[in-house]
Design an enzyme around this catalytic site. Structure first.
Site, short mmCIF file in Angstrom:
data_model
loop_
_atom_site.label_atom_id
_atom_site.label_comp_id
_atom_site.label_asym_id
_atom_site.label_seq_id
_atom_site.Cartn_x
_atom_site.Cartn_y
_atom_site.Cartn_z
N THR A 149 -4.29 6.06 1.74
CA THR A 149 -4.56 7.44 2.16
C THR A 149 -5.30 8.22 1.07
OG1 THR A 149 -2.36 7.30 3.20
CG2 THR A 149 -3.56 9.30 3.55
N ARG A 188 0.76 10.22 0.98
CA ARG A 188 1.11 11.21 2.01
C ARG A 188 2.27 12.09 1.60
NH1 ARG A 188 0.40 7.44 7.32
NH2 ARG A 188 -1.43 6.50 6.39
N GLU A 232 0.86 -1.19 0.00
CA GLU A 232 0.00 0.00 0.00
C GLU A 232 0.90 1.23 0.00
OE1 GLU A 232 -2.93 0.26 3.21
OE2 GLU A 232 -2.82 2.43 3.10
N LYS A 234 -10.94 -1.91 5.69
CA LYS A 234 -9.80 -1.62 6.54
C LYS A 234 -10.36 -1.20 7.90
CE LYS A 234 -6.41 2.14 6.84
NZ LYS A 234 -5.08 2.45 6.32
#
Ligand code: 3PG
Length: 204
Positions: free
Chosen positions: A68, A44, A40, A128
């Site tokens: 994210t 960011r 993943e 998640k």
């Protein structure tokens, strides 16, 4: 798709922050060499999208997702560079719609039973669980498994080498995510052997 992928990888998902684009490929190779294939790559930093593209082009054994993601624009941008799965820390109506239209592997973030129910109603059965440790950890997931047993989770947030195994023992956990697999210290030292060692040590 997840079932197929999970046959190829140890059941962990490194949550990756790329500070230097040159790190993306050797880091991904180290993880894959250690048996960790689901990656993943978070958005960011400014390098997230390029990192996904580079890993897809150079590390074919990797299964590269984007993390994210908080807007539909990011969702579309990530698909354009080849993201194979999409992870969001929470969900919005527009992100769920975007994921439905795409139809690919999507892991929306949830932290409460009501959120699990909303996401399930939108047609998703894998999620998640975030922020896992702060939102009740293993006990919370076990409790959710009673009434909502058809949903399975990738808990992430506050999990480390000492605790991921406790989560994997739960029937409703298919993988565990976190940044402990790619520590900032090893990344900035470009210590790829160290990262491979962490991946090697993950149980199958
Ligand atoms: C995530 O986005 O999944 C989490 O921030 C990762 O959490 P961790 O750094 O506690 O593993």
């Amino acid at each position: 798709m997840w079932d197929l992928w999970l046959q190829r990888t140890k059941p962990v998902v490194p949550v990756i922050v790329i500070n230097d684009l040159d790190d993306a490929v050797p880091m991904a190779q180290a993880l894959v060499d250690g048996g960790v294939h689901l990656l993943e790559v978070t958005l960011r930093t400014e390098h997230g999208l390029e990192a996904i593209r580079d890993i897809r082009a150079n590390v074919p054994e990797a299964i590269v997702g984007v993390g994210t993601v908080t807007s539909t624009q990011q969702f579309h941008d990530a698909l354009k560079v080849g993201a194979e799965f999409v992870v969001t820390p929470g969900f919005t109506a527009s992100l769920l719609q975007c994921a439905q239209e795409w139809g690919g592997p999507f892991l929306p973030g949830v932290a409460t039973t009501s959120e699990v129910m909303q996401v399930r109603e939108a047609g998703f059965s894998r999620m998640k669980f975030f922020p896992a440790a702060a939102a009740g950890g293993r006990d919370m997931l076990r409790s959710i498994g009673g009434p909502l047993g058809d949903v399975s989770f990738c808990p992430t947030g506050g999990i480390g080498a000492e605790t991921y195994g406790d989560y994997l023992e739960l029937n409703n956990v298919f993988a565990v995510g976190g940044s402990w697999l790619t520590p900032e210290k090893l990344m900035s030292a470009r210590n790829w052997q160290g990262i491979k060692d962490i991946a090697d040590a993950v149980r199958s």
